[in-house]
Enzyme design. Structure first.
Site, PDB file in Angstrom:
ATOM      1  N   ASP A 164     -38.094 -57.148  28.955  1.00 17.08           N
ATOM      2  CA  ASP A 164     -38.883 -55.727  27.387  1.00 17.08           C
ATOM      3  C   ASP A 164     -38.027 -56.208  26.586  1.00 17.08           C
ATOM      4  O   ASP A 164     -36.754 -56.338  26.430  1.00 17.08           O
ATOM      5  CB  ASP A 164     -39.298 -54.311  27.998  1.00 17.08           C
ATOM      6  CG  ASP A 164     -40.461 -53.785  27.216  1.00 17.08           C
ATOM      7  OD1 ASP A 164     -40.757 -54.526  26.008  1.00 17.08           O
ATOM      8  OD2 ASP A 164     -40.115 -52.833  26.694  1.00 17.08           O
ATOM      9  N   ARG A 183     -39.736 -56.386  19.672  1.00 14.83           N
ATOM     10  CA  ARG A 183     -38.618 -55.862  18.297  1.00 14.83           C
ATOM     11  C   ARG A 183     -37.699 -57.028  18.397  1.00 14.83           C
ATOM     12  O   ARG A 183     -36.848 -56.350  17.114  1.00 14.83           O
ATOM     13  CB  ARG A 183     -38.426 -54.554  19.028  1.00 14.83           C
ATOM     14  CG  ARG A 183     -38.926 -53.482  19.213  1.00 14.83           C
ATOM     15  CD  ARG A 183     -38.383 -52.708  19.576  1.00 14.83           C
ATOM     16  NE  ARG A 183     -39.254 -52.845  21.730  1.00 14.83           N
ATOM     17  CZ  ARG A 183     -38.783 -52.105  22.725  1.00 14.83           C
ATOM     18  NH1 ARG A 183     -37.746 -51.305  22.048  1.00 14.83           N
ATOM     19  NH2 ARG A 183     -39.571 -52.785  23.696  1.00 14.83           N
ATOM     20  N   GLU A 218     -52.031 -54.560  31.576  1.00 15.88           N
ATOM     21  CA  GLU A 218     -52.310 -53.300  30.326  1.00 15.88           C
ATOM     22  C   GLU A 218     -51.957 -54.619  29.562  1.00 15.88           C
ATOM     23  O   GLU A 218     -52.525 -54.192  28.164  1.00 15.88           O
ATOM     24  CB  GLU A 218     -51.014 -52.267  30.622  1.00 15.88           C
ATOM     25  CG  GLU A 218     -52.161 -51.273  31.397  1.00 15.88           C
ATOM     26  CD  GLU A 218     -51.196 -51.421  32.853  1.00 15.88           C
ATOM     27  OE1 GLU A 218     -52.345 -51.566  33.568  1.00 15.88           O
ATOM     28  OE2 GLU A 218     -50.998 -52.049  32.828  1.00 15.88           O
ATOM     29  N   ASN A 219     -51.251 -55.667  29.762  1.00 14.37           N
ATOM     30  CA  ASN A 219     -50.379 -56.669  28.681  1.00 14.37           C
ATOM     31  C   ASN A 219     -52.051 -57.608  28.018  1.00 14.37           C
ATOM     32  O   ASN A 219     -52.205 -57.858  26.510  1.00 14.37           O
ATOM     33  CB  ASN A 219     -49.648 -57.834  28.533  1.00 14.37           C
ATOM     34  CG  ASN A 219     -48.698 -56.636  28.697  1.00 14.37           C
ATOM     35  OD1 ASN A 219     -47.575 -57.411  29.329  1.00 14.37           O
ATOM     36  ND2 ASN A 219     -48.130 -56.060  28.061  1.00 14.37           N
ATOM     37  N   ARG A 266     -38.902 -46.772  31.210  1.00 20.11           N
ATOM     38  CA  ARG A 266     -40.507 -46.116  31.866  1.00 20.11           C
ATOM     39  C   ARG A 266     -40.969 -47.204  32.866  1.00 20.11           C
ATOM     40  O   ARG A 266     -40.142 -48.276  32.857  1.00 20.11           O
ATOM     41  CB  ARG A 266     -40.952 -45.861  31.000  1.00 20.11           C
ATOM     42  CG  ARG A 266     -42.119 -46.657  29.698  1.00 20.11           C
ATOM     43  CD  ARG A 266     -43.028 -46.585  29.024  1.00 20.11           C
ATOM     44  NE  ARG A 266     -43.416 -47.556  28.202  1.00 20.11           N
ATOM     45  CZ  ARG A 266     -42.905 -47.399  26.516  1.00 20.11           C
ATOM     46  NH1 ARG A 266     -42.349 -46.103  26.482  1.00 20.11           N
ATOM     47  NH2 ARG A 266     -42.517 -47.865  25.921  1.00 20.11           N
TER      48      ARG A 266
HETATM   49  C1  IPE Z   1     -43.667 -53.577  30.700  1.00 17.75           C
HETATM   50  O1  IPE Z   1     -43.404 -53.730  28.985  1.00 17.75           O
HETATM   51  C2  IPE Z   1     -44.545 -55.077  31.304  1.00 17.75           C
HETATM   52  C3  IPE Z   1     -43.649 -56.216  30.521  1.00 17.75           C
HETATM   53  C4  IPE Z   1     -41.986 -56.548  30.093  1.00 17.75           C
HETATM   54  C5  IPE Z   1     -44.494 -58.059  30.935  1.00 17.75           C
HETATM   55  P1  IPE Z   1     -44.337 -52.885  27.996  1.00 17.75           P
HETATM   56  O2  IPE Z   1     -43.809 -53.352  26.766  1.00 17.75           O
HETATM   57  O3  IPE Z   1     -46.077 -54.231  27.790  1.00 17.75           O
HETATM   58  O4  IPE Z   1     -44.577 -51.800  28.605  1.00 17.75           O
HETATM   59  P2  IPE Z   1     -45.498 -50.911  27.741  1.00 17.75           P
HETATM   60  O5  IPE Z   1     -46.910 -51.125  26.888  1.00 17.75           O
HETATM   61  O6  IPE Z   1     -43.496 -50.474  26.677  1.00 17.75           O
HETATM   62  O7  IPE Z   1     -45.196 -49.469  28.738  1.00 17.75           O
HETATM   63  C1  IPE Z   2     -42.082 -58.178  27.106  1.00 19.05           C
HETATM   64  O1  IPE Z   2     -41.798 -58.295  25.322  1.00 19.05           O
HETATM   65  C2  IPE Z   2     -43.109 -59.218  27.056  1.00 19.05           C
HETATM   66  C3  IPE Z   2     -44.093 -58.820  27.600  1.00 19.05           C
HETATM   67  C4  IPE Z   2     -44.759 -57.181  27.859  1.00 19.05           C
HETATM   68  C5  IPE Z   2     -44.828 -59.935  27.922  1.00 19.05           C
HETATM   69  P1  IPE Z   2     -42.664 -57.338  24.378  1.00 19.05           P
HETATM   70  O2  IPE Z   2     -43.366 -58.060  23.961  1.00 19.05           O
HETATM   71  O3  IPE Z   2     -43.480 -56.031  24.902  1.00 19.05           O
HETATM   72  O4  IPE Z   2     -41.470 -56.583  23.043  1.00 19.05           O
HETATM   73  P2  IPE Z   2     -41.563 -55.523  22.186  1.00 19.05           P
HETATM   74  O5  IPE Z   2     -42.163 -53.781  23.471  1.00 19.05           O
HETATM   75  O6  IPE Z   2     -43.392 -55.226  21.967  1.00 19.05           O
HETATM   76  O7  IPE Z   2     -40.483 -55.106  21.661  1.00 19.05           O
HETATM   77 MG    MG Z   3     -42.821 -54.199  25.357  1.00 21.41          MG
END
Ligand code: IPE
Ligand code: IPE
Ligand code: MG
Length: 265
Positions: free
Chosen positions: A30, A34, A77-78, A217
């Site tokens: 994650d 950011r 959920e992505n 989380r």
């Molecule tokens: C969890 O990260 C999923 C992956 C890293 C693939 P998210 O960024 O989607 O999770 P939330 O929305 O912050 O809980």
């Molecule tokens: C994790 O990084 C990658 C995926 C969930 C695919 P994020 O894209 O969630 O990055 P943040 O949390 O928005 O910084």
């Molecule tokens: Mg994220």
């Protein structure tokens, strides 16, 4: 088989007593968005930069002789993200698989895919299956690639399987056990229409659950398997993670006292 090139600092993996080594580490990759925003870059540049971190952490797991490494690449959920970001993630996942599978293969890694087939780009499914088939006879670290994965979706899939079996009298609904549920967790629902591996090994319980980016989380990752996992949260954004972050987390894990409901000793 070849060993991964050492970490750029020359750092070696920590020596951990066998009984203090995790068997299964699950990683929520994650913080890509950011990381990019902090540099004035579009979000997708963060995903691009995350590839090196993935290769680093797999190298670190191989050097540690870790039996299982699960990585969360795309959650069920992505799909809520913008169409442009989702498309990028699909295409990039395919590209990374194609570019890195020979390297992982040379390290003796066994790739398996966990996730729902529904909605996933067929070309991504094909690439995942190809990596599974290529590496199926390896004996090293299992790399569980969680793409379009959701813990609840996986449990619901197991429940559907059990309900079907109960309906035809294969199992006694009144006697369904935790082991019966666990035995039917197969990553998510799929049809395997593309051929490939007929079965997949059962993903073991998670010992160490590691998340980057400072978020604390679970986000629907390996819910069933993480019931007694030790949680370690690190502040680094995913593109800044390297194998030393994994090794530090494993060291922290080795100092934890796990009780599984039993008394403190
Ligand atoms: C969890 O990260 C999923 C992956 C890293 C693939 P998210 O960024 O989607 O999770 P939330 O929305 O912050 O809980
Ligand atoms: C994790 O990084 C990658 C995926 C969930 C695919 P994020 O894209 O969630 O990055 P943040 O949390 O928005 O910084
Ligand atoms: Mg994220």
């Amino acid at each position: 088989m070849t060993a991964p090139v050492p970490h750029r600092s020359g750092a070696r993996p920590p020596t951990i007593d066998a009984d203090k080594m995790p068997r299964h580490v699950a990683v929520v990759m994650d913080g890509n968005g950011r990381w990019a925003a902090a540099r004035g870059l579009p979000r997708v540049e963060g995903h691009r930069a995350g590839e090196t971190a993935l290769v680093e952490v797999v190298a670190g797991a191989v050097q540690l002789k870790l039996p299982w490494l699960s990585v969360y690449a795309f959650s069920t959920e992505n799909w809520r993200r913008s169409p442009a970001e989702v498309s990028f993630l699909m295409g990039y996942t395919r590209q990374v698989l194609r570019a890195r599978r020979d390297l992982f293969h040379s390290w003796g890694v066994r790739v398996i895919w966990s996730g729902e087939q529904r909605r996933l780009w067929p070309s991504v499914v094909r690439e995942l299956r190809e990596a599974e088939v290529l590496t199926r006879n390896n004996t090293g670290t299992f790399l569980n690639l969680c793409v379009n994965y959701g813990g609840r979706a996986e449990i619901a899939d197991a429940v559907r399987t059990l309900a079907r079996e109960a309906a035809i009298g294969q199992v006694d609904a009144a006697r369904i056990t935790e082991d019966d549920v666990a035995a039917r967790l197969r990553g998510g629902e799929r049809t395997f229409d593309g051929g490939g591996l007929p079965g997949r090994p059962n993903v073991p319980d998670v010992d160490l659950f590691l998340r980057s980016s400072g978020e604390r989380r679970i986000s629907n990752f390996l819910l069933w398997q993480s019931a007694y996992a030790e949680l370690v949260f690190v502040e680094e954004m995913w593109p800044d993670v390297d194998r030393t972050v994994l090794w530090r987390a494993v060291e922290e894990y080795s100092g934890r006292s796990r009780r599984f409901g039993g008394p403190a000793s």
